[in-house]
Structure formats: C-alpha cells, structure tokens
Design an enzyme around this catalytic site. Structure first.
Site, mmCIF file in Angstrom:
data_model
loop_
_atom_site.group_PDB
_atom_site.id
_atom_site.type_symbol
_atom_site.label_atom_id
_atom_site.label_comp_id
_atom_site.label_asym_id
_atom_site.label_seq_id
_atom_site.Cartn_x
_atom_site.Cartn_y
_atom_site.Cartn_z
ATOM 1 N N MET A 145 -8.042 -3.112 3.585
ATOM 2 C CA MET A 145 -8.799 -2.151 2.791
ATOM 3 C C MET A 145 -8.633 -2.258 1.265
ATOM 4 O O MET A 145 -9.120 -1.390 0.543
ATOM 5 C CB MET A 145 -8.431 -0.722 3.227
ATOM 6 C CG MET A 145 -8.738 -0.477 4.700
ATOM 7 S SD MET A 145 -8.540 1.230 5.175
ATOM 8 C CE MET A 145 -9.996 1.948 4.438
ATOM 9 N N ASP A 192 -2.003 -5.463 13.683
ATOM 10 C CA ASP A 192 -2.704 -5.130 14.926
ATOM 11 C C ASP A 192 -3.858 -6.102 15.146
ATOM 12 O O ASP A 192 -4.257 -6.805 14.220
ATOM 13 C CB ASP A 192 -3.201 -3.674 14.921
ATOM 14 C CG ASP A 192 -3.896 -3.302 13.624
ATOM 15 O OD1 ASP A 192 -3.200 -2.878 12.678
ATOM 16 O OD2 ASP A 192 -5.113 -3.488 13.552
ATOM 17 N N ARG A 248 7.266 1.742 1.284
ATOM 18 C CA ARG A 248 7.515 0.302 1.347
ATOM 19 C C ARG A 248 7.840 -0.230 -0.046
ATOM 20 O O ARG A 248 8.667 -1.134 -0.191
ATOM 21 C CB ARG A 248 6.313 -0.425 1.942
ATOM 22 C CG ARG A 248 6.556 -1.899 2.086
ATOM 23 C CD ARG A 248 5.715 -2.532 3.146
ATOM 24 N NE ARG A 248 6.134 -2.166 4.479
ATOM 25 C CZ ARG A 248 5.342 -2.075 5.519
ATOM 26 N NH1 ARG A 248 4.071 -2.308 5.377
ATOM 27 N NH2 ARG A 248 5.806 -1.752 6.698
ATOM 28 N N GLY A 297 0.822 -1.212 0.000
ATOM 29 C CA GLY A 297 0.000 0.000 0.000
ATOM 30 C C GLY A 297 0.852 1.258 0.000
ATOM 31 O O GLY A 297 0.585 2.223 -0.715
HETATM 32 N N1 HPA Z 1 -8.550 -1.915 9.515
HETATM 33 C C1 HPA Z 1 -8.359 -1.729 8.212
HETATM 34 N N2 HPA Z 1 -7.192 -1.867 7.627
HETATM 35 C C2 HPA Z 1 -6.149 -2.224 8.393
HETATM 36 C C3 HPA Z 1 -6.275 -2.437 9.755
HETATM 37 C C4 HPA Z 1 -7.547 -2.290 10.335
HETATM 38 O O1 HPA Z 1 -7.740 -2.447 11.540
HETATM 39 N N3 HPA Z 1 -5.058 -2.765 10.240
HETATM 40 C C5 HPA Z 1 -4.200 -2.754 9.184
HETATM 41 N N4 HPA Z 1 -4.854 -2.429 8.071
#
Ligand code: HPA
Length: 250
Positions: free
Chosen positions: A194, A218, A34, A30
């Site tokens: 996303m 996360d 990177r 994304g």
């Molecule tokens: N939501 C959407 N996209 C993401 C998230 C999330 O919690 N963490 C990393 N990309």
C-alpha cells in the site's frame, strides 16, 4: 512546535524534529512499533527524534554510518507526507521502505522477499503531479542494483527466494476484486502492498532516491499468512538488504 520537553523546536506539520535530527539515509517501515524495534536492534546509539501522532522516528548509526528510521503509517497519503517532509526539510537523500506484502503468483511464497522494481497503483498520485501524464513509478536504479547484489550475496544463508519485479500499490486493503488481481498477476505483478508507489512518486518529485524491500506476509491465492512471531524473524533479511542498499556508494 513544542517538543517533548515543551520548548519550541523547528518542525514540519507532521514531524517534530530539529534540522539535522535525521540522517541522510532513512529506513521506513509502516508500523511505528517496528520503527522502534529497528532502532533498538539494528541501529547503534539510536535516539528518538519525533513522535507526532505516534509516528516514531529515531536516529543512530549502522556500520558506523548515520542512519535514521521513521514509520510511514499506512497508505499512499501517509507515506507521501513523511517522505516529502524528509526529502524537502530534513536533507534526507535516500529512503528505503521495509514493509510487508501479499503475494499474487504461486511462484512467490510467504517469507520470500520482493524488491519492487516498479509500482502499479490505483492511487491518483501517479496522475496529479504532471498534467496529462501518468508517471511511471520506479525506484532509484542505484539502490535497486545494490539491493539485487546484496540479495545475491545473502542467498546461501537465507531460506526463501528474493524476487525483483513490479508490485501493486493499492488504496484499499479490503479490495474484493479477484479479476483485478488476476489481470495484474498475468502482467507479471508479484505482490500487493500500500505504499511503494507513493514513496516512488515523492522521491521523483523531490529529487530523492527511494526503494521498497518487502517481506511476503501472506498469500492472496493460497490464503496462507505469517504468524506475528514469524513476521519479526523473516523481516530481518529484508532489513539487511535495505540497509546495504542505503549504504551503497556513501
Ligand atoms: N494487501 C495490501 N497490503 C498488504 C497485504 C495485502 O494483501 N498484505 C500485506 N500488506
């Protein structure tokens, strides 16, 4: 379209590269920085081929095979623009997204890898391509199988688990709907990100092959998150799996 030297080159509205500047195999993170890091550390002899809107693209090789990297930006509209232009105008055959995601179930931990075998989405893209139909958004089976095999071979040397299953491609990062996440988790969804659904929809429309290999950055339930430094090291494993999938049967 003017290139970096100010002369005119062929390009698309969002990519200022000449025909042939991209390899048929493309890694797609994304984040533009990177993309640059992947070009510098993972590709050999990489040269920059586009930088429109700061969306950086490079072409080099990996294990002796020409390979490119182009950032997607964030969200379905952004990834769908770059993927469409690559498949339609640059002869690209395969795109593997290498991104991050938030985990939903307890069985998926931060640092794990999630290979998206399907992408549920609240994006309209699944419904606007074919009238009256909600398209199933899925990766190329050939790439998925190659990634699953690569993950199996990586097992002894890697720490965390590799999961294969559906993800949720959300149009809103700050979506505050715990009941929705719970409903998706109960139906086997592994993580939230996303872009995967947008990439899969475009690949299906343009006759290309696509796959998404995510590093869990996360955890939506536990509230745990990777540090910026951790993100870089953990990202390596997803990158190796993604590149192996790209190279399958070429
Ligand atoms: N939501 C959407 N996209 C993401 C998230 C999330 O919690 N963490 C990393 N990309």
């Amino acid at each position: 379209m003017p290139d970096r030297a100010g002369t005119s080159v062929t390009g698309t509205p969002h990519i200022a590269a000449a025909p042939g500047d991209f390899a048929p195999l493309v890694l797609m993170p994304g984040d533009p920085r990177r993309a640059r890091r992947i070009a510098e550390t993972f590709l050999e002899d990489a040269r920059q081929v586009t930088d429109v809107r700061g969306i950086l693209g490079y072409t080099g090789s990996h294990r002796g095979v020409p390979m490119s990297v182009l950032a997607s930006g964030m969200g379905v509209p952004s990834v769908s623009i770059y993927a469409t232009e690559l498949f339609r105008h640059y002869g690209v055959r395969r795109i593997v997204r290498v991104g991050t995601a938030g985990a939903l179930p307890e069985s998926v931990a931060v640092r794990d890898v999630v290979i998206a075998s399907a992408a549920h989405t609240d994006s309209s893209l699944s419904r606007i391509l074919v009238d009256g139909v909600t398209l199933s958004l899925a990766p190329s089976y050939r790439l998925l199988r190659a990634a699953a095999d690569a993950a199996e071979r990586e097992k002894p040397s890697s720490g965390g688990a590799v999961h294969i299953g559906p993800v949720f491609t959300s149009d809103h990062f700050y979506l505050d709907r715990p009941a929705l996440y719970e409903a998706l988790e109960r139906r086997g969804t592994l993580a939230v990100e996303m872009e995967a659904a947008g990439l899969y929809a475009v690949a299906c429309a343009e006759g290309g092959e696509a796959l998404t290999v995510l590093t869990v950055s996360d955890h939506l339930r536990a509230g745990e998150a990777l540090t910026a430094e951790d993100r870089e090291t953990c990202f390596e494993r997803a990158l190796r799996i993604a590149a192996t999938a790209l190279l399958t049967d070429v």
